[in-house]
Write a protein that holds these residues in place. Structure first.
Motif, PDB file in Angstrom:
ATOM      1  N   LEU A 173       0.580  -1.249  -0.035  1.00 53.91           N
ATOM      2  CA  LEU A 173       0.159   0.000  -0.733  1.00 53.91           C
ATOM      3  C   LEU A 173       0.922   1.288   0.219  1.00 53.91           C
ATOM      4  CD1 LEU A 173      -2.708   0.945   0.013  1.00 53.91           C
ATOM      5  CD2 LEU A 173      -3.059   0.807   2.450  1.00 53.91           C
ATOM      6  N   PRO A 174       1.539   1.510   0.925  1.00 54.98           N
ATOM      7  CA  PRO A 174       2.402   2.356   1.110  1.00 54.98           C
ATOM      8  C   PRO A 174       3.138   2.806  -0.281  1.00 54.98           C
ATOM      9  CG  PRO A 174       3.685   1.796   2.298  1.00 54.98           C
ATOM     10  CD  PRO A 174       2.262   0.255   1.804  1.00 54.98           C
ATOM     11  N   ASP A 175       3.734   1.829  -1.328  1.00 54.73           N
ATOM     12  CA  ASP A 175       3.764   2.540  -3.066  1.00 54.73           C
ATOM     13  C   ASP A 175       3.138   2.600  -3.442  1.00 54.73           C
ATOM     14  OD1 ASP A 175       6.654   1.159  -2.443  1.00 54.73           O
ATOM     15  OD2 ASP A 175       6.359  -0.886  -2.975  1.00 54.73           O
ATOM     16  N   ALA A 176       1.577   2.240  -3.516  1.00 58.25           N
ATOM     17  CA  ALA A 176       0.262   2.672  -4.435  1.00 58.25           C
ATOM     18  C   ALA A 176       0.513   4.217  -4.080  1.00 58.25           C
ATOM     19  CB  ALA A 176      -0.050   0.828  -4.254  1.00 58.25           C
ATOM     20  N   ILE A 177       0.554   4.864  -2.795  1.00 59.19           N
ATOM     21  CA  ILE A 177       0.326   5.469  -2.382  1.00 59.19           C
ATOM     22  C   ILE A 177       0.340   6.955  -2.898  1.00 59.19           C
ATOM     23  CG2 ILE A 177      -0.237   7.276  -0.509  1.00 59.19           C
ATOM     24  CD1 ILE A 177      -0.973   4.724   1.493  1.00 59.19           C
ATOM     25  N   ASP A 178       2.289   5.638  -3.106  1.00 62.31           N
ATOM     26  CA  ASP A 178       3.995   7.127  -3.730  1.00 62.31           C
ATOM     27  C   ASP A 178       3.055   7.377  -5.586  1.00 62.31           C
ATOM     28  OD1 ASP A 178       4.860   7.279  -1.765  1.00 62.31           O
ATOM     29  OD2 ASP A 178       6.475   5.776  -2.393  1.00 62.31           O
ATOM     30  N   LEU A 179       2.367   5.832  -6.054  1.00 67.14           N
ATOM     31  CA  LEU A 179       1.798   6.261  -7.258  1.00 67.14           C
ATOM     32  C   LEU A 179       0.737   7.150  -7.746  1.00 67.14           C
ATOM     33  CD1 LEU A 179       2.874   2.644  -8.566  1.00 67.14           C
ATOM     34  CD2 LEU A 179       3.715   4.250  -9.082  1.00 67.14           C
ATOM     35  N   LEU A 180      -0.422   6.827  -6.000  1.00 62.06           N
ATOM     36  CA  LEU A 180      -1.096   7.690  -6.208  1.00 62.06           C
ATOM     37  C   LEU A 180      -0.779   9.236  -6.027  1.00 62.06           C
ATOM     38  CD1 LEU A 180      -4.702   7.854  -6.388  1.00 62.06           C
ATOM     39  CD2 LEU A 180      -4.030   7.523  -3.769  1.00 62.06           C
ATOM     40  N   ILE A 181      -0.086   9.459  -5.260  1.00 61.17           N
ATOM     41  CA  ILE A 181       0.865  10.793  -5.609  1.00 61.17           C
ATOM     42  C   ILE A 181       1.016  11.735  -7.136  1.00 61.17           C
ATOM     43  CG2 ILE A 181       2.479  11.803  -4.498  1.00 61.17           C
ATOM     44  CD1 ILE A 181       2.191  10.648  -2.235  1.00 61.17           C
ATOM     45  N   ILE A 182       1.532  10.997  -7.314  1.00 63.00           N
ATOM     46  CA  ILE A 182       2.435  11.129  -8.895  1.00 63.00           C
ATOM     47  C   ILE A 182       1.183  11.201  -9.977  1.00 63.00           C
ATOM     48  CG2 ILE A 182       3.950  10.319 -10.998  1.00 63.00           C
ATOM     49  CD1 ILE A 182       5.617   8.274  -9.098  1.00 63.00           C
ATOM     50  N   THR A 184      -2.048  12.223  -9.018  1.00 59.85           N
ATOM     51  CA  THR A 184      -3.219  13.461  -8.769  1.00 59.85           C
ATOM     52  C   THR A 184      -2.026  14.247  -9.274  1.00 59.85           C
ATOM     53  OG1 THR A 184      -2.121  13.252  -6.879  1.00 59.85           O
ATOM     54  CG2 THR A 184      -4.294  11.868  -6.646  1.00 59.85           C
ATOM     55  N   ASN A 185      -0.453  14.788  -9.238  1.00 60.22           N
ATOM     56  CA  ASN A 185      -0.024  15.208  -9.561  1.00 60.22           C
ATOM     57  C   ASN A 185      -0.231  15.834 -10.748  1.00 60.22           C
ATOM     58  OD1 ASN A 185       1.613  17.048  -7.036  1.00 60.22           O
ATOM     59  ND2 ASN A 185       2.809  14.859  -6.878  1.00 60.22           N
ATOM     60  N   ALA A 186      -0.243  14.470 -11.578  1.00 65.96           N
ATOM     61  CA  ALA A 186       0.025  15.147 -13.362  1.00 65.96           C
ATOM     62  C   ALA A 186      -1.986  15.541 -13.152  1.00 65.96           C
ATOM     63  CB  ALA A 186       0.308  13.376 -14.131  1.00 65.96           C
ATOM     64  N   GLY A 187      -2.559  15.939 -12.546  1.00 70.12           N
ATOM     65  CA  GLY A 187      -3.556  17.014 -13.027  1.00 70.12           C
ATOM     66  C   GLY A 187      -4.985  15.176 -12.985  1.00 70.12           C
ATOM     67  N   GLN A 188      -4.943  13.975 -12.940  1.00 67.30           N
ATOM     68  CA  GLN A 188      -5.416  13.576 -13.182  1.00 67.30           C
ATOM     69  C   GLN A 188      -6.671  13.421 -11.602  1.00 67.30           C
ATOM     70  OE1 GLN A 188      -3.839   9.543 -13.110  1.00 67.30           O
ATOM     71  NE2 GLN A 188      -3.436  10.012 -15.485  1.00 67.30           N
ATOM     72  N   SER A 189      -8.139  12.714 -12.146  1.00 70.52           N
ATOM     73  CA  SER A 189      -8.909  12.458 -10.606  1.00 70.52           C
ATOM     74  C   SER A 189      -8.187  11.665 -10.087  1.00 70.52           C
ATOM     75  CB  SER A 189     -10.816  12.595 -11.247  1.00 70.52           C
ATOM     76  OG  SER A 189     -10.893  11.624 -12.135  1.00 70.52           O
ATOM     77  N   LEU A 190      -9.576  11.567  -8.935  1.00 71.58           N
ATOM     78  CA  LEU A 190      -9.393  10.018  -8.616  1.00 71.58           C
ATOM     79  C   LEU A 190      -9.832   9.139  -8.389  1.00 71.58           C
ATOM     80  CD1 LEU A 190      -8.948   9.289  -5.091  1.00 71.58           C
ATOM     81  CD2 LEU A 190     -11.371   9.627  -4.295  1.00 71.58           C
ATOM     82  N   GLU A 191     -10.951   9.116  -9.094  1.00 68.36           N
ATOM     83  CA  GLU A 191     -11.113   7.776  -9.991  1.00 68.36           C
ATOM     84  C   GLU A 191     -10.291   7.428 -10.820  1.00 68.36           C
ATOM     85  OE1 GLU A 191     -13.248  10.262  -9.565  1.00 68.36           O
ATOM     86  OE2 GLU A 191     -14.872   9.890  -9.148  1.00 68.36           O
ATOM     87  N   VAL A 192      -9.487   7.716 -12.017  1.00 70.30           N
ATOM     88  CA  VAL A 192      -8.823   7.994 -12.972  1.00 70.30           C
ATOM     89  C   VAL A 192      -7.396   7.445 -12.485  1.00 70.30           C
ATOM     90  CG1 VAL A 192      -7.853   8.642 -14.869  1.00 70.30           C
ATOM     91  CG2 VAL A 192      -9.958   9.185 -14.699  1.00 70.30           C
ATOM     92  N   LEU A 248      -8.774   9.609   1.935  1.00 73.74           N
ATOM     93  CA  LEU A 248      -9.536  10.195   0.182  1.00 73.74           C
ATOM     94  C   LEU A 248     -10.830  11.324   1.022  1.00 73.74           C
ATOM     95  CD1 LEU A 248      -8.549   6.992  -1.138  1.00 73.74           C
ATOM     96  CD2 LEU A 248      -7.386   9.605  -1.197  1.00 73.74           C
ATOM     97  N   ILE A 249     -11.751  10.415   1.793  1.00 74.21           N
ATOM     98  CA  ILE A 249     -13.060  11.014   2.273  1.00 74.21           C
ATOM     99  C   ILE A 249     -13.700  12.522   2.472  1.00 74.21           C
ATOM    100  CG2 ILE A 249     -15.234  10.450   4.038  1.00 74.21           C
ATOM    101  CD1 ILE A 249     -14.460   7.666   3.920  1.00 74.21           C
ATOM    102  N   THR A 256      -9.671  19.216   0.940  1.00 70.60           N
ATOM    103  CA  THR A 256      -8.146  19.678   1.012  1.00 70.60           C
ATOM    104  C   THR A 256      -7.536  19.648  -0.167  1.00 70.60           C
ATOM    105  OG1 THR A 256      -8.218  17.837   1.906  1.00 70.60           O
ATOM    106  CG2 THR A 256      -9.137  19.895   3.139  1.00 70.60           C
ATOM    107  N   PRO A 257      -6.235  19.610  -0.014  1.00 67.02           N
ATOM    108  CA  PRO A 257      -5.776  19.193  -1.076  1.00 67.02           C
ATOM    109  C   PRO A 257      -5.203  17.702  -0.660  1.00 67.02           C
ATOM    110  CG  PRO A 257      -4.574  20.727   0.229  1.00 67.02           C
ATOM    111  CD  PRO A 257      -5.665  20.723   0.941  1.00 67.02           C
ATOM    112  N   LEU A 258      -5.438  17.345  -2.165  1.00 67.44           N
ATOM    113  CA  LEU A 258      -5.296  15.281  -2.387  1.00 67.44           C
ATOM    114  C   LEU A 258      -3.626  15.358  -1.897  1.00 67.44           C
ATOM    115  CD1 LEU A 258      -6.608  12.701  -2.221  1.00 67.44           C
ATOM    116  CD2 LEU A 258      -6.221  13.335  -4.977  1.00 67.44           C
ATOM    117  N   THR A 259      -2.230  15.897  -2.729  1.00 71.72           N
ATOM    118  CA  THR A 259      -1.530  15.053  -2.873  1.00 71.72           C
ATOM    119  C   THR A 259      -1.086  15.596  -1.530  1.00 71.72           C
ATOM    120  OG1 THR A 259      -1.207  16.271  -4.599  1.00 71.72           O
ATOM    121  CG2 THR A 259       0.850  15.646  -3.837  1.00 71.72           C
TER     122      THR A 259
END
Length: 319
Positions: A173-182, A184-192, A248-249, A256-259
């Protein structure tokens, strides 16, 4: 009063094995029917129509197997192994273990009934062979123990699968969160972003990728996004997933800022993982002390004190 020797112990063991094998075949037949039905649908829409009538034959055979298994499931449901509250807990446990179908709880009850029958068959064989001869109470206890222990085996198996999936999710899960940060920084929505992360980690973390794909589908389908995120935490069943869901909720609800929130969460989870490793390392001396005393210390004692003991024996008892 003792039970007469109806069957031998070997026969009872063989009957129990056949009973369990039949249950496995029933389960495999149901899965074969689902796959054959889906394949037949694809064959119907392909150019030229179905190539042959093999799907119909498979459907006919697996349909009989499915009906037999459904009869066992109906009997198990009628017995009411669990109350309504425990039934919800069982559903959550099955979802954590990876079984999300609507019939998962019913199939679980059916497996418990089949395993209970197999345990009772082994106990009957042992009693018929002469175990606890002359003690009717102990024979009855043995029969009941075989029935209940057999019924507990599916529960132990499901709990083991759930723990393995939880460990796999916790470690990745920590690695997945790091990828999720990348993402979201690229401007993608939460679902995408969740869908993209689930796709990228599919080979390295198939369990977490599967849960993220389900969460992405629910985010797109359910009207309440909070419910979809809570379902993800419920299926994962670990504190780290609940922390991610809460973050996320709050982001969805308060804006609040997601990243930044994900960066803080990733750092906290990595610190918690290091603390868990340090805790396990601190327990190693206590865990290794018993094998050290039982296996290594006797050898050291023989090597060091053995010559002295032989010399004393020669001095006292030698000629």
């Amino acid at each position: 009063m003792t039970l007469p020797p109806l069957v031998s112990l070997e026969s009872a063991l063989i009957a129990g094995g056949v009973y369990v094998a039949l249950a496995v075949l029933l389960w495999l037949g149901q899965r074969m029917r689902e796959r054959a039905k889906m394949r037949f649908r694809f064959e119907k829409v392909r150019p030229g129509g179905p190539r042959d009538s093999q799907p119909d034959t498979v459907l006919a055979f697996t349909g009989e197997v499915r009906d037999a298994f459904a009869a066992v499931v109906r009997v198990a449901n009628s017995l009411r192994f669990l109350g309504s509250g425990r039934r919800e807990e069982t559903l959550a446990l099955l979802q954590t273990a990876g079984y999300r179908s609507r019939a998962a709880v019913s199939n679980y009850f059916g497996a418990k009934l089949i395993a209970s029958g197999a345990g009772a068959a082994v106990a009957v064989g042992a009693v018929s062979q002469g175990v606890f001869t002359g003690n009717s109470a102990m024979q009855a206890v043995m029969l009941l123990a075989g029935f209940f222990i057999g019924g507990l085996l599916p529960e132990f198996a499901v709990k083991g699968m759930a723990k393995r999936r939880q460990a796999a999710i916790r470690s990745t899960l920590p690695d997945a969160i790091d990828l999720l940060i990348i993402a979201t920084n690229a401007g993608q929505s939460l679902e995408v972003a969740l869908g993209r992360v689930g796709k990228e980690i599919g080979h390295a973390a198939p369990v977490l990728a599967d849960e993220l794909r389900v969460a992405t589908s629910e985010l797109r389908a359910l009207p309440n996004r909070r419910q979809a995120l809570e379902n993800f935490a419920l299926r994962a069943g670990i504190a780290e997933a609940r922390s991610l869901t809460s973050t996320l909720i709050q982001t969805v609800r308060y804006g609040t800022p997601l990243t930044q929130s994900l960066k803080v969460l990733a750092a906290e989870q990595r610190v918690a993982k290091v603390l868990q490793l340090e805790e396990k390392a601190a327990k190693l001396p206590a865990i290794l002390s018993l094998p050290l005393m039982l296996l290594i210390m006797p050898s050291i004692f023989i090597v060091t004190a053995g010559p002295a003991m032989l010399s004393i024996g020669d001095a006292l008892f030698g000629t």
